[in-house]
Design a protein around this motif. Structure first.
Motif, PDB file in Angstrom:
ATOM      1  N   ASN A   1      -0.585   3.905   3.986  1.00 45.77           N
ATOM      2  CA  ASN A   1       0.482   4.051   4.735  1.00 45.77           C
ATOM      3  C   ASN A   1       1.635   4.778   4.472  1.00 45.77           C
ATOM      4  O   ASN A   1       2.606   4.967   5.028  1.00 45.77           O
ATOM      5  CB  ASN A   1       0.744   2.218   4.845  1.00 45.77           C
ATOM      6  CG  ASN A   1       1.122   1.880   3.404  1.00 45.77           C
ATOM      7  OD1 ASN A   1       0.405   2.301   2.439  1.00 45.77           O
ATOM      8  ND2 ASN A   1       1.970   1.176   3.061  1.00 45.77           N
TER       9      ASN A   1
ATOM     10  N   ALA B   1       1.226   8.230   5.640  1.00 45.97           N
ATOM     11  CA  ALA B   1       1.355   8.296   7.071  1.00 45.97           C
ATOM     12  C   ALA B   1       2.782   8.380   7.446  1.00 45.97           C
ATOM     13  O   ALA B   1       3.234   8.697   8.422  1.00 45.97           O
ATOM     14  CB  ALA B   1       0.788   6.812   7.549  1.00 45.97           C
TER      15      ALA B   1
ATOM     16  N   LYS C   1       0.936  -0.250  12.072  1.00 45.79           N
ATOM     17  CA  LYS C   1      -0.551   0.195  12.377  1.00 45.79           C
ATOM     18  C   LYS C   1      -1.084   0.466  13.588  1.00 45.79           C
ATOM     19  O   LYS C   1      -0.789  -0.093  14.782  1.00 45.79           O
ATOM     20  CB  LYS C   1      -1.521  -1.179  11.791  1.00 45.79           C
ATOM     21  CG  LYS C   1      -1.399  -1.114  10.231  1.00 45.79           C
ATOM     22  CD  LYS C   1      -2.355  -2.048   9.733  1.00 45.79           C
ATOM     23  CE  LYS C   1      -1.919  -2.286   8.243  1.00 45.79           C
ATOM     24  NZ  LYS C   1      -3.073  -3.369   7.725  1.00 45.79           N
TER      25      LYS C   1
ATOM     26  N   ASP D   1       1.517   7.871  16.181  1.00 47.01           N
ATOM     27  CA  ASP D   1       1.282   6.862  14.974  1.00 47.01           C
ATOM     28  C   ASP D   1      -0.174   6.896  14.590  1.00 47.01           C
ATOM     29  O   ASP D   1      -0.472   7.019  13.373  1.00 47.01           O
ATOM     30  CB  ASP D   1       1.540   5.635  15.244  1.00 47.01           C
ATOM     31  CG  ASP D   1       3.229   5.114  15.700  1.00 47.01           C
ATOM     32  OD1 ASP D   1       3.943   6.144  15.494  1.00 47.01           O
ATOM     33  OD2 ASP D   1       3.593   4.102  15.965  1.00 47.01           O
ATOM     34  N   GLN D   2      -0.935   6.948  15.622  1.00 48.83           N
ATOM     35  CA  GLN D   2      -2.417   7.125  15.349  1.00 48.83           C
ATOM     36  C   GLN D   2      -2.941   8.125  14.634  1.00 48.83           C
ATOM     37  O   GLN D   2      -3.735   8.291  13.722  1.00 48.83           O
ATOM     38  CB  GLN D   2      -3.254   7.134  16.646  1.00 48.83           C
ATOM     39  CG  GLN D   2      -4.858   7.036  16.692  1.00 48.83           C
ATOM     40  CD  GLN D   2      -5.233   5.791  15.827  1.00 48.83           C
ATOM     41  OE1 GLN D   2      -5.211   4.528  16.682  1.00 48.83           O
ATOM     42  NE2 GLN D   2      -5.836   5.684  14.683  1.00 48.83           N
TER      43      GLN D   2
ATOM     44  N   THR E   1      -5.443   9.208   6.189  1.00 43.09           N
ATOM     45  CA  THR E   1      -6.712   8.857   5.639  1.00 43.09           C
ATOM     46  C   THR E   1      -7.484  10.062   5.344  1.00 43.09           C
ATOM     47  O   THR E   1      -8.259  10.116   4.552  1.00 43.09           O
ATOM     48  CB  THR E   1      -7.546   8.052   7.027  1.00 43.09           C
ATOM     49  OG1 THR E   1      -6.595   6.868   7.363  1.00 43.09           O
ATOM     50  CG2 THR E   1      -8.869   7.553   6.318  1.00 43.09           C
TER      51      THR E   1
ATOM     52  N   PRO F   1      -7.748   3.555  11.360  1.00 42.90           N
ATOM     53  CA  PRO F   1      -7.762   5.100  10.877  1.00 42.90           C
ATOM     54  C   PRO F   1      -8.927   5.546  10.648  1.00 42.90           C
ATOM     55  O   PRO F   1      -9.701   4.974   9.969  1.00 42.90           O
ATOM     56  CB  PRO F   1      -6.723   4.567   9.833  1.00 42.90           C
ATOM     57  CG  PRO F   1      -6.023   3.654  10.199  1.00 42.90           C
ATOM     58  CD  PRO F   1      -6.898   2.573  10.626  1.00 42.90           C
TER      59      PRO F   1
ATOM     60  N   ASN G   1      -3.565  -0.360   0.211  1.00 42.23           N
ATOM     61  CA  ASN G   1      -4.109   0.635   1.388  1.00 42.23           C
ATOM     62  C   ASN G   1      -4.560   2.039   1.106  1.00 42.23           C
ATOM     63  O   ASN G   1      -3.424   3.026   1.264  1.00 42.23           O
ATOM     64  CB  ASN G   1      -2.827   0.663   2.355  1.00 42.23           C
ATOM     65  CG  ASN G   1      -3.416   0.849   3.952  1.00 42.23           C
ATOM     66  OD1 ASN G   1      -4.397   1.478   3.974  1.00 42.23           O
ATOM     67  ND2 ASN G   1      -2.532   0.364   4.955  1.00 42.23           N
TER      68      ASN G   1
ATOM     69  N   TRP H   1      -1.651   8.162  10.895  1.00 40.76           N
ATOM     70  CA  TRP H   1      -2.565   7.447  10.159  1.00 40.76           C
ATOM     71  C   TRP H   1      -4.000   7.895   9.817  1.00 40.76           C
ATOM     72  O   TRP H   1      -4.471   8.083   8.795  1.00 40.76           O
ATOM     73  CB  TRP H   1      -2.645   6.114  10.950  1.00 40.76           C
ATOM     74  CG  TRP H   1      -1.514   5.130  10.445  1.00 40.76           C
ATOM     75  CD1 TRP H   1      -0.425   4.722  11.119  1.00 40.76           C
ATOM     76  CD2 TRP H   1      -1.628   3.964   9.397  1.00 40.76           C
ATOM     77  NE1 TRP H   1       0.012   3.603  10.641  1.00 40.76           N
ATOM     78  CE2 TRP H   1      -0.578   3.247   9.692  1.00 40.76           C
ATOM     79  CE3 TRP H   1      -2.720   3.635   8.398  1.00 40.76           C
ATOM     80  CZ2 TRP H   1      -0.272   2.081   8.721  1.00 40.76           C
ATOM     81  CZ3 TRP H   1      -2.173   2.549   7.532  1.00 40.76           C
ATOM     82  CH2 TRP H   1      -1.238   1.953   7.696  1.00 40.76           C
TER      83      TRP H   1
END
Length: 301
Positions: A224, A227, A168, A244-245, A252, A173, A280, A248
């Motif tokens: 998740n 992502a 995460k 990673d950001q 989203t 996100p 999620n 996600w």
């Protein structure tokens, strides 16, 4: 007089037992490393009746729209989620999945066979209906998976299985940031409205939302999971380039759009969300004044 060889063997067995017991009592368990596996090349498919079914399974997998069209309810093919004909590691490759079944799945709260797992893909990811276990299409898909897993140990966790989990991110996100990531990295292939791209009437890049994409019951609708797939594989041939950001955020954004109804729909979105979507995902949330999942009040047929 007792046989000296038998006595020696007995003492050796006792010593071994003591050593093993002591190790189990004092050693710190270590996580088993995933085994590295390479599936066979297409050139190795045998030229016999078995090979014929393997090739048939590969054809179905790559062009599900043509070879199994009676079971498909959208515009996707199996290969859209399992890249490189089900070979690519970190893209839920078939060779890694085949050796892990039968397995318990929380999704339907029971032990599933590999055939049942494939049936779920048709029902949710392909928004269609499940082929029978003994249908030619199912037999071919299972045979193709079995061949790809040639030499893989049964029950083993193989390196590259599934989609690698993405931690995460530091920030919650956000779909608005995700839209920027989408425009800069995804729109060129999937279209400004996530509608996908066609050539000669066939999708070369799949629709990411809308009536021709996977439904709200597919595993990919979970942020998740999306992502993880995006981080490892997207943009195409440039997997691992998004942070990673970003993975996600763009997941989203994509999952903040409408898609076909969950086949497990219970008559109203709130009830279905409570039973199946306490996870999620954005099913049942209000986005731009509309409740996701509320557009289609009946499940896909």
């Amino acid at each position: 007089m007792k046989n000296p060889i038998a006595i020696a063997i007995t003492f050796a067995m006792i010593a071994t037992s003591v050593t093993v017991f002591a190790a189990s009592e004092t050693s710190t368990p270590t996580a088993a490393k995933a085994l590295v596996f390479t599936p066979p090349n297409d050139e190795e498919i045998p030229n016999n009746e078995f090979g014929k079914i393997v090739r048939q399974g590969k054809n179905i997998f790559e062009d599900t729209q043509h070879y199994a069209k009676q079971y498909v309810g959208n515009s996707l093919n199996c290969v859209n989620c399992h890249l490189a004909s089900g070979r690519k590691e970190n893209s839920s490759p078939l060779w890694a999945a085949y050796v892990r079944y039968p397995a318990y799945r929380a999704k339907n709260n029971k032990v599933n066979t590999y055939e049942e797992r494939i049936q779920g893909c048709f029902k949710y990811s392909l928004n269609g209906k499940a082929p029978a276990v003994d249908s030619p299409e199912m037999v071919a898909l299972v045979t193709y998976s079995y061949w790809l897993a040639t030499g893989a140990p049964v029950g083993a966790k193989l390196k590259g299985a599934g989609y690698p989990e993405v931690p995460k991110p530091g920030l919650i996100p956000d779909a608005n940031r995700g839209k920027t990531v989408f425009v800069e990295n995804c729109q060129v292939c999937h279209g400004s409205n996530g509608e996908g791209k066609k050539v000669d009437g066939k999708y070369i890049f799949p629709p990411l939302w809308g009536s021709e994409s996977f439904n709200w019951g597919a595993g990919m609708h979970r942020i998740n999971t999306a992502a993880a797939f995006i981080k490892a594989n997207m943009p195409l041939s440039k997997g691992g380039t998004l942070t990673d950001q970003e993975a996600w955020d763009v997941a989203t954004f994509v999952m903040s759009h409408e898609r076909p109804q969950d086949p497990r729909f219970k008559g109203n979105v709130a009830q279905t969300k409570k039973e199946y979507h306490d996870e999620n995902c954005r099913y049942g949330e209000t986005v731009n004044g509309k409740v996701l999942g509320g557009k289609h009040q009946t499940a896909a047929k």
